[in-house]
Motif scaffolding. Structure first.
Motif, PDB file in Angstrom:
ATOM      1  N   SER A   9      82.966  55.417 127.345  1.00 49.06           N
ATOM      2  CA  SER A   9      82.165  54.665 126.446  1.00 49.06           C
ATOM      3  C   SER A   9      82.467  53.719 127.250  1.00 49.06           C
ATOM      4  CB  SER A   9      83.139  54.022 125.082  1.00 49.06           C
ATOM      5  OG  SER A   9      83.329  55.275 124.294  1.00 49.06           O
ATOM      6  N   ALA A  10      81.137  52.548 126.738  1.00 50.99           N
ATOM      7  CA  ALA A  10      80.339  51.777 127.120  1.00 50.99           C
ATOM      8  C   ALA A  10      79.181  50.959 126.928  1.00 50.99           C
ATOM      9  CB  ALA A  10      80.306  52.123 128.852  1.00 50.99           C
ATOM     10  N   VAL A  11      79.281  49.349 126.962  1.00 54.13           N
ATOM     11  CA  VAL A  11      78.412  49.137 126.721  1.00 54.13           C
ATOM     12  C   VAL A  11      77.165  48.436 127.358  1.00 54.13           C
ATOM     13  CG1 VAL A  11      78.012  46.200 126.231  1.00 54.13           C
ATOM     14  CG2 VAL A  11      80.616  46.914 125.850  1.00 54.13           C
ATOM     15  N   ILE A  12      75.595  48.421 126.279  1.00 56.44           N
ATOM     16  CA  ILE A  12      74.541  48.705 127.209  1.00 56.44           C
ATOM     17  C   ILE A  12      74.213  47.822 127.562  1.00 56.44           C
ATOM     18  CG2 ILE A  12      72.947  48.838 126.546  1.00 56.44           C
ATOM     19  CD1 ILE A  12      73.269  50.700 124.404  1.00 56.44           C
ATOM     20  N   LYS A  13      73.833  47.205 128.727  1.00 58.96           N
ATOM     21  CA  LYS A  13      73.730  45.910 129.584  1.00 58.96           C
ATOM     22  C   LYS A  13      72.290  45.839 129.881  1.00 58.96           C
ATOM     23  CE  LYS A  13      73.983  43.825 133.973  1.00 58.96           C
ATOM     24  NZ  LYS A  13      74.759  43.428 135.338  1.00 58.96           N
ATOM     25  N   LYS A  14      71.243  46.630 129.574  1.00 59.00           N
ATOM     26  CA  LYS A  14      70.275  46.640 129.807  1.00 59.00           C
ATOM     27  C   LYS A  14      69.031  47.600 129.154  1.00 59.00           C
ATOM     28  CE  LYS A  14      66.176  44.554 132.473  1.00 59.00           C
ATOM     29  NZ  LYS A  14      65.854  43.542 133.660  1.00 59.00           N
ATOM     30  N   ILE A  15      68.251  47.638 129.001  1.00 58.92           N
ATOM     31  CA  ILE A  15      67.257  49.223 128.765  1.00 58.92           C
ATOM     32  C   ILE A  15      65.413  49.088 129.584  1.00 58.92           C
ATOM     33  CG2 ILE A  15      66.202  50.463 127.335  1.00 58.92           C
ATOM     34  CD1 ILE A  15      67.615  49.743 125.152  1.00 58.92           C
ATOM     35  N   THR A  16      65.680  49.784 130.278  1.00 56.68           N
ATOM     36  CA  THR A  16      64.347  50.103 131.232  1.00 56.68           C
ATOM     37  C   THR A  16      63.668  50.034 131.257  1.00 56.68           C
ATOM     38  OG1 THR A  16      65.309  51.195 132.935  1.00 56.68           O
ATOM     39  CG2 THR A  16      65.932  48.717 133.139  1.00 56.68           C
ATOM     40  N   ALA A  17      63.945  51.192 130.004  1.00 55.17           N
ATOM     41  CA  ALA A  17      61.751  52.018 129.549  1.00 55.17           C
ATOM     42  C   ALA A  17      60.960  50.935 129.133  1.00 55.17           C
ATOM     43  CB  ALA A  17      62.679  53.065 128.673  1.00 55.17           C
ATOM     44  N   THR A  55      76.171  56.718 114.863  1.00 54.79           N
ATOM     45  CA  THR A  55      75.291  57.805 114.807  1.00 54.79           C
ATOM     46  C   THR A  55      75.425  58.996 116.513  1.00 54.79           C
ATOM     47  OG1 THR A  55      73.728  56.769 113.775  1.00 54.79           O
ATOM     48  CG2 THR A  55      73.362  57.786 114.885  1.00 54.79           C
ATOM     49  N   ARG A  56      74.931  60.463 116.217  1.00 53.35           N
ATOM     50  CA  ARG A  56      74.812  61.268 116.943  1.00 53.35           C
ATOM     51  C   ARG A  56      73.328  60.737 117.611  1.00 53.35           C
ATOM     52  NH1 ARG A  56      78.653  65.420 117.838  1.00 53.35           N
ATOM     53  NH2 ARG A  56      81.022  64.948 117.341  1.00 53.35           N
ATOM     54  N   VAL A  57      72.721  60.801 119.080  1.00 57.02           N
ATOM     55  CA  VAL A  57      71.873  61.071 119.054  1.00 57.02           C
ATOM     56  C   VAL A  57      72.010  61.935 120.684  1.00 57.02           C
ATOM     57  CG1 VAL A  57      70.184  58.805 120.319  1.00 57.02           C
ATOM     58  CG2 VAL A  57      71.291  58.432 118.244  1.00 57.02           C
ATOM     59  N   ALA A  58      70.933  62.579 120.676  1.00 57.77           N
ATOM     60  CA  ALA A  58      70.526  63.242 121.598  1.00 57.77           C
ATOM     61  C   ALA A  58      69.384  62.335 123.182  1.00 57.77           C
ATOM     62  CB  ALA A  58      69.219  64.595 121.751  1.00 57.77           C
ATOM     63  N   LEU A  59      69.870  62.226 123.931  1.00 55.41           N
ATOM     64  CA  LEU A  59      68.323  61.531 124.780  1.00 55.41           C
ATOM     65  C   LEU A  59      68.113  62.860 126.114  1.00 55.41           C
ATOM     66  CD1 LEU A  59      71.160  58.259 125.700  1.00 55.41           C
ATOM     67  CD2 LEU A  59      68.825  59.055 124.254  1.00 55.41           C
ATOM     68  N   ARG A  60      66.567  62.517 126.166  1.00 49.44           N
ATOM     69  CA  ARG A  60      66.081  62.870 128.045  1.00 49.44           C
ATOM     70  C   ARG A  60      66.856  62.956 128.595  1.00 49.44           C
ATOM     71  NH1 ARG A  60      60.375  63.392 124.965  1.00 49.44           N
ATOM     72  NH2 ARG A  60      61.524  61.206 125.187  1.00 49.44           N
ATOM     73  N   ARG A  61      66.564  63.430 130.476  1.00 54.85           N
ATOM     74  CA  ARG A  61      66.889  62.408 131.398  1.00 54.85           C
ATOM     75  C   ARG A  61      66.669  61.312 131.625  1.00 54.85           C
ATOM     76  NH1 ARG A  61      68.542  66.122 135.854  1.00 54.85           N
ATOM     77  NH2 ARG A  61      69.719  63.985 137.013  1.00 54.85           N
ATOM     78  N   GLU A  62      65.114  61.028 131.536  1.00 52.70           N
ATOM     79  CA  GLU A  62      64.417  60.010 131.549  1.00 52.70           C
ATOM     80  C   GLU A  62      64.842  58.709 130.428  1.00 52.70           C
ATOM     81  OE1 GLU A  62      61.872  62.404 129.724  1.00 52.70           O
ATOM     82  OE2 GLU A  62      63.279  63.465 131.384  1.00 52.70           O
ATOM     83  N   GLU A  63      65.586  58.790 129.438  1.00 54.36           N
ATOM     84  CA  GLU A  63      66.036  58.059 128.632  1.00 54.36           C
ATOM     85  C   GLU A  63      67.725  57.160 128.831  1.00 54.36           C
ATOM     86  OE1 GLU A  63      63.194  59.605 124.456  1.00 54.36           O
ATOM     87  OE2 GLU A  63      65.485  60.384 125.157  1.00 54.36           O
TER      88      GLU A  63
END
Length: 72
Positions: A9-17, A55-63
């Protein structure tokens, strides 16, 4: 995020998308400050299954590559 091991587990620092991907991630609960846990990934790491706010989420590689993390 692609460097995480299953079960970590980790804390989300930033989303660059860029938009609209960034808005979609935020709508799924993947936002700065939230804890994200890696549940599983495919053998070639093309998709990741994560858990955010129970909540379970599926992510693609780019995401997944656009999610920057800091240790929990």
């Amino acid at each position: 995020m692609s460097e995480m091991k299953i079960g970590e587990s980790a804390v989300i620092k930033k989303i660059t998308a860029l938009e609209p991907v960034k808005s979609r991630l935020i709508a799924m609960g993947i936002a700065k400050g939230n804890v994200i846990k890696l549940l599983d990934h495919t053998l070639k790491k093309q998709t990741w299954e994560v858990e955010v706010d129970n909540t379970r989420v599926a992510l693609r590689r780019e995401e997944a590559d656009s999610i920057l993390l800091e240790d929990k």
